[in-house]
Motif scaffolding. Sequence first.
Motif, PDB file in Angstrom:
ATOM      1  N   SER A 521      -0.184 -10.645   3.144  1.00 31.63           N
ATOM      2  CA  SER A 521       1.096 -10.219   2.571  1.00 31.63           C
ATOM      3  C   SER A 521       1.194 -10.526   1.083  1.00 31.63           C
ATOM      4  CB  SER A 521       2.257 -10.859   3.333  1.00 31.63           C
ATOM      5  OG  SER A 521       2.308 -12.255   3.101  1.00 31.63           O
ATOM      6  N   VAL A 522       0.534 -11.591   0.617  1.00 35.15           N
ATOM      7  CA  VAL A 522       0.598 -11.915  -0.805  1.00 35.15           C
ATOM      8  C   VAL A 522      -0.386 -11.085  -1.614  1.00 35.15           C
ATOM      9  CG1 VAL A 522       1.385 -14.253  -0.323  1.00 35.15           C
ATOM     10  CG2 VAL A 522      -1.045 -13.838  -0.698  1.00 35.15           C
ATOM     11  N   ARG A 523      -1.199 -10.279  -0.932  1.00 37.82           N
ATOM     12  CA  ARG A 523      -2.104  -9.370  -1.621  1.00 37.82           C
ATOM     13  C   ARG A 523      -1.484  -7.983  -1.839  1.00 37.82           C
ATOM     14  NH1 ARG A 523      -7.840 -10.611  -1.524  1.00 37.82           N
ATOM     15  NH2 ARG A 523      -8.173 -12.737  -0.756  1.00 37.82           N
ATOM     16  N   LEU A 524      -0.367  -7.708  -1.182  1.00 42.48           N
ATOM     17  CA  LEU A 524       0.244  -6.385  -1.346  1.00 42.48           C
ATOM     18  C   LEU A 524       0.724  -6.222  -2.780  1.00 42.48           C
ATOM     19  CD1 LEU A 524       1.156  -3.829   0.371  1.00 42.48           C
ATOM     20  CD2 LEU A 524       3.441  -4.815   0.136  1.00 42.48           C
ATOM     21  N   ASN A 525       0.231  -5.186  -3.449  1.00 36.82           N
ATOM     22  CA  ASN A 525       0.616  -4.911  -4.832  1.00 36.82           C
ATOM     23  C   ASN A 525       1.929  -4.155  -4.820  1.00 36.82           C
ATOM     24  OD1 ASN A 525       0.895  -3.622  -7.424  1.00 36.82           O
ATOM     25  ND2 ASN A 525      -1.246  -4.143  -7.799  1.00 36.82           N
ATOM     26  N   GLY A 526       3.011  -4.846  -5.169  1.00 36.73           N
ATOM     27  CA  GLY A 526       4.340  -4.253  -5.108  1.00 36.73           C
ATOM     28  C   GLY A 526       4.505  -3.050  -6.012  1.00 36.73           C
ATOM     29  N   GLU A 527       3.871  -3.103  -7.193  1.00 37.65           N
ATOM     30  CA  GLU A 527       3.987  -1.979  -8.118  1.00 37.65           C
ATOM     31  C   GLU A 527       3.325  -0.731  -7.546  1.00 37.65           C
ATOM     32  OE1 GLU A 527       2.250  -3.388 -11.693  1.00 37.65           O
ATOM     33  OE2 GLU A 527       3.829  -4.858 -12.096  1.00 37.65           O
ATOM     34  N   ALA A 531       7.686   2.871  -3.187  1.00 41.75           N
ATOM     35  CA  ALA A 531       8.572   3.269  -2.097  1.00 41.75           C
ATOM     36  C   ALA A 531       7.817   3.634  -0.832  1.00 41.75           C
ATOM     37  CB  ALA A 531       9.433   4.450  -2.545  1.00 41.75           C
ATOM     38  N   ALA A 532       6.528   3.343  -0.770  1.00 41.39           N
ATOM     39  CA  ALA A 532       5.718   3.728   0.393  1.00 41.39           C
ATOM     40  C   ALA A 532       6.231   3.057   1.664  1.00 41.39           C
ATOM     41  CB  ALA A 532       4.258   3.347   0.162  1.00 41.39           C
ATOM     42  N   GLU A 533       6.159   3.789   2.769  1.00 41.61           N
ATOM     43  CA  GLU A 533       6.505   3.250   4.075  1.00 41.61           C
ATOM     44  C   GLU A 533       5.327   3.504   5.022  1.00 41.61           C
ATOM     45  OE1 GLU A 533      10.257   4.535   5.558  1.00 41.61           O
ATOM     46  OE2 GLU A 533      11.395   3.689   3.859  1.00 41.61           O
ATOM     47  N   ILE A 534       4.855   2.443   5.648  1.00 42.22           N
ATOM     48  CA  ILE A 534       3.684   2.515   6.524  1.00 42.22           C
ATOM     49  C   ILE A 534       4.003   1.712   7.777  1.00 42.22           C
ATOM     50  CG2 ILE A 534       1.215   1.995   6.761  1.00 42.22           C
ATOM     51  CD1 ILE A 534       1.056   1.995   3.680  1.00 42.22           C
ATOM     52  N   ALA A 535       3.578   2.217   8.938  1.00 39.26           N
ATOM     53  CA  ALA A 535       3.754   1.476  10.189  1.00 39.26           C
ATOM     54  C   ALA A 535       2.535   1.684  11.062  1.00 39.26           C
ATOM     55  CB  ALA A 535       5.015   1.927  10.905  1.00 39.26           C
ATOM     56  N   PHE A 547      -0.222  -6.813  16.708  1.00 40.97           N
ATOM     57  CA  PHE A 547       0.824  -7.085  15.726  1.00 40.97           C
ATOM     58  C   PHE A 547       1.357  -5.771  15.169  1.00 40.97           C
ATOM     59  CE2 PHE A 547      -1.560 -10.989  15.841  1.00 40.97           C
ATOM     60  CZ  PHE A 547      -0.585 -11.969  15.744  1.00 40.97           C
ATOM     61  N   ALA A 548       2.684  -5.686  15.101  1.00 36.76           N
ATOM     62  CA  ALA A 548       3.319  -4.558  14.434  1.00 36.76           C
ATOM     63  C   ALA A 548       3.334  -4.838  12.942  1.00 36.76           C
ATOM     64  CB  ALA A 548       4.739  -4.379  14.954  1.00 36.76           C
ATOM     65  N   LEU A 549       2.661  -3.972  12.173  1.00 33.05           N
ATOM     66  CA  LEU A 549       2.618  -4.092  10.713  1.00 33.05           C
ATOM     67  C   LEU A 549       3.465  -2.987  10.105  1.00 33.05           C
ATOM     68  CD1 LEU A 549       0.157  -5.938  11.309  1.00 33.05           C
ATOM     69  CD2 LEU A 549      -0.944  -4.947   9.303  1.00 33.05           C
ATOM     70  N   SER A 550       4.200  -3.351   9.089  1.00 40.64           N
ATOM     71  CA  SER A 550       4.978  -2.335   8.386  1.00 40.64           C
ATOM     72  C   SER A 550       5.065  -2.687   6.915  1.00 40.64           C
ATOM     73  CB  SER A 550       6.386  -2.213   8.972  1.00 40.64           C
ATOM     74  OG  SER A 550       7.112  -3.418   8.785  1.00 40.64           O
ATOM     75  N   VAL A 551       5.116  -1.638   6.091  1.00 40.71           N
ATOM     76  CA  VAL A 551       5.371  -1.788   4.664  1.00 40.71           C
ATOM     77  C   VAL A 551       6.642  -1.028   4.337  1.00 40.71           C
ATOM     78  CG1 VAL A 551       4.562  -1.249   2.338  1.00 40.71           C
ATOM     79  CG2 VAL A 551       2.930  -2.037   4.070  1.00 40.71           C
ATOM     80  N   GLU A 552       7.600  -1.694   3.746  1.00 46.06           N
ATOM     81  CA  GLU A 552       8.799  -1.057   3.210  1.00 46.06           C
ATOM     82  C   GLU A 552       9.358  -1.956   2.122  1.00 46.06           C
ATOM     83  OE1 GLU A 552      12.145  -0.830   5.931  1.00 46.06           O
ATOM     84  OE2 GLU A 552      11.192  -2.279   7.265  1.00 46.06           O
ATOM     85  N   HIS A 557       5.291  -6.652   6.284  1.00 45.44           N
ATOM     86  CA  HIS A 557       5.826  -7.442   7.395  1.00 45.44           C
ATOM     87  C   HIS A 557       4.859  -7.397   8.567  1.00 45.44           C
ATOM     88  CE1 HIS A 557       9.890  -7.787   5.668  1.00 45.44           C
ATOM     89  NE2 HIS A 557       9.749  -6.528   5.287  1.00 45.44           N
ATOM     90  N   HIS A 558       4.901  -8.439   9.393  1.00 44.00           N
ATOM     91  CA  HIS A 558       4.180  -8.402  10.658  1.00 44.00           C
ATOM     92  C   HIS A 558       4.925  -9.222  11.688  1.00 44.00           C
ATOM     93  CE1 HIS A 558       2.667 -12.268   9.068  1.00 44.00           C
ATOM     94  NE2 HIS A 558       2.541 -12.600  10.353  1.00 44.00           N
ATOM     95  N   ARG A 559       4.821  -8.761  12.930  1.00 49.10           N
ATOM     96  CA  ARG A 559       5.369  -9.535  14.049  1.00 49.10           C
ATOM     97  C   ARG A 559       4.558  -9.183  15.292  1.00 49.10           C
ATOM     98  NH1 ARG A 559       9.788  -5.638  13.656  1.00 49.10           N
ATOM     99  NH2 ARG A 559      10.948  -7.114  12.359  1.00 49.10           N
ATOM    100  N   PRO A 560       4.469 -10.109  16.243  1.00 47.22           N
ATOM    101  CA  PRO A 560       3.752  -9.785  17.474  1.00 47.22           C
ATOM    102  C   PRO A 560       4.386  -8.584  18.167  1.00 47.22           C
ATOM    103  CG  PRO A 560       4.194 -12.138  17.330  1.00 47.22           C
ATOM    104  CD  PRO A 560       4.976 -11.491  16.231  1.00 47.22           C
ATOM    105  N   GLY A 561       3.538  -7.692  18.692  1.00 45.50           N
ATOM    106  CA  GLY A 561       4.068  -6.555  19.418  1.00 45.50           C
ATOM    107  C   GLY A 561       3.506  -5.242  18.931  1.00 45.50           C
TER     108      GLY A 561
END
Length: 620
Positions: A521-527, A531-535, A547-552, A557-561
């Motif tokens: 998560s600390v490697r995600l380049n915010g710039e 506005a990308a959304e990924i799931a 794990f459910a991964l999402s970018v918004e 984000h990640h959570r089990p499931g």
Amino acid sequence: MAERNDATEATRAAHAALAAALPPDDGHDFALARRGFIGTIADAAVPGAWSMAPFAFLDGERPGTVNPSLWRQAKLNALHGLFKVTEGVYQVRGFDLSNITFIEGERGYVVIDPLISAEPAAAALKLMREHRGDKPVTAVIYTHSHVDHYGGIRGVVTADDIAAGLPIVAPEGFLEAAVSENVLAGPAMGRRATYMYGALLPKDAKGHVDAGLGKTVSTGSVSLVPPTISIARTGERLTLDGVEIVFQVTPDTEAPAEMNFFFPTFRALCMAENCTCHLHNLYTPRGAQVRDAKAWSFYIDEALALFGAEAEVMFASHHWPRWGEGPVAAFLRKQRDLYKFVHDQTLRLANHGLNAAEIGERLRLPPTLEAEWHTRGYYGTLNHNAKAVYQRYLGWFDGNPANLHKHPPEAAGRRYVALAGGPEKLLENARAAYDAGDYRWTAEVASHLVFADPANRAARELEADALEQMGYQAESGPWRAFYLTGAMELRNPRPASATPRQGAAGQLRALPAERLLDALSVRLNGETAGAAEIALTMVFEDTGERFALSVENAVLHHRPGVGGPEARLARASLVGLVIGETTLEAALEAGTVSGPGATAFARLLPLLDRFDFWFEIVAP
């Protein structure tokens, strides 16, 4: 490598003044450090990972390029081998930065703190077995969450031991703290650690002499095996291989997760890294959370109350033990008061309106503490520890609005150069300061020009000369290493790289799945994410976890499931892709990444930064 200088007259004069103020040396510490010696191997040499041979120069006379107090500590830390602490308790010292301790149980050995890397830990275990019997390792204890106390575990246990559930005991919160300090901020901290431990310096009287805490860091295989037993409260008792242990949890002391413990059978007290033979760090220059000096002092006092009347020997994860109920108690009291003094006096002066820099300059130990060798700043210093206390309570801002939004180094450098009347005028003033022995000011002034114009060779050389003398004068091993490494990199710039140069990924590969995703998560380049959304759902084939991964909102984000189409891969494959060991195309072709979620994963992967381990520190 560029030529290194000798000590100047100003540096030699500083050494003479310090030598005159040092406590008398009656040889007592050397006797303690040698007590119980059983045997060693030549130069403590472990091929490819460790050797004391380069430090043979310590057998000679102290040169003018080494602080006299640090020279003494360096000689103490050069003693190596297997030592008997008391019946049933043995230590191997001088095989790494830290000590490894062996407790004799009913069937084998309980290992405390298996060093930084596997090869020295294995050599230490072999030495123990040669002298005390070829017995198995029956349990491992991590005293705390720093890598020099767990990284070598693969040298003392096998994969079969781990699969069979060999007890690995650690304080509650160990894994979270280890990940936070060594993974989330790992690349930056690792780079800064090359400065702090003098890893790039020649091992000689003008280079690396000692780290204060120990000789230096080993360079073998580092791993992280999660604990199987967590100690959550003081007073918990555990029997490992027939040996009873009473634990004391000491959170937010030398590490966020740390513990002391007592062996009633042996009347032996392990103080982890909370009491060692120097003033420790409240803030470590490699970078870490500021430590709580008040809590540190409290837990030493609690240990004294809990175990002081019974303990006949006290040992720790660095340096040498203390023997006898009276000496153990006296040592604990002085160490307790050392951290409480720094805490209380820093806040007293802060409440008088002094800022961190002013307090650091002013603070001095009382005569009763200054009279001890084990309170000296071989690792931490009064100066930067006072600043750490200030930071913990009041933060980085000193209250002066002129310092609230200062220019960053490059922009400030250009302005300082202009203010000085140009590069030559600035250098003229910096050279005058150097000739006067004011090396701190020389380095500060010349650094502005280096950041304004990193190609200015004269500025780099002058700053390097000043840092070098400051290193020669430093009593603290880390301060010396920082100064001398900075001087070396100013004189010998590292060529730029077209691609990120990776640091060691051993700990990253060993992380449990959830912690690995934390690290990503600390490697995600915010710039870049914008506005990308990924799931997607990431399925780790080696563990079966989903794990459910999402970018918004530029956040991963990640959570089990389950959270979208599945991308299936092993944790090791994910690490290889993230650090650039392989490409997604190659992984898809090889079948190490599969599933309908691979398309979403292909959108995520380019958003993850690859960190260049060798980023610049003393230049822009």
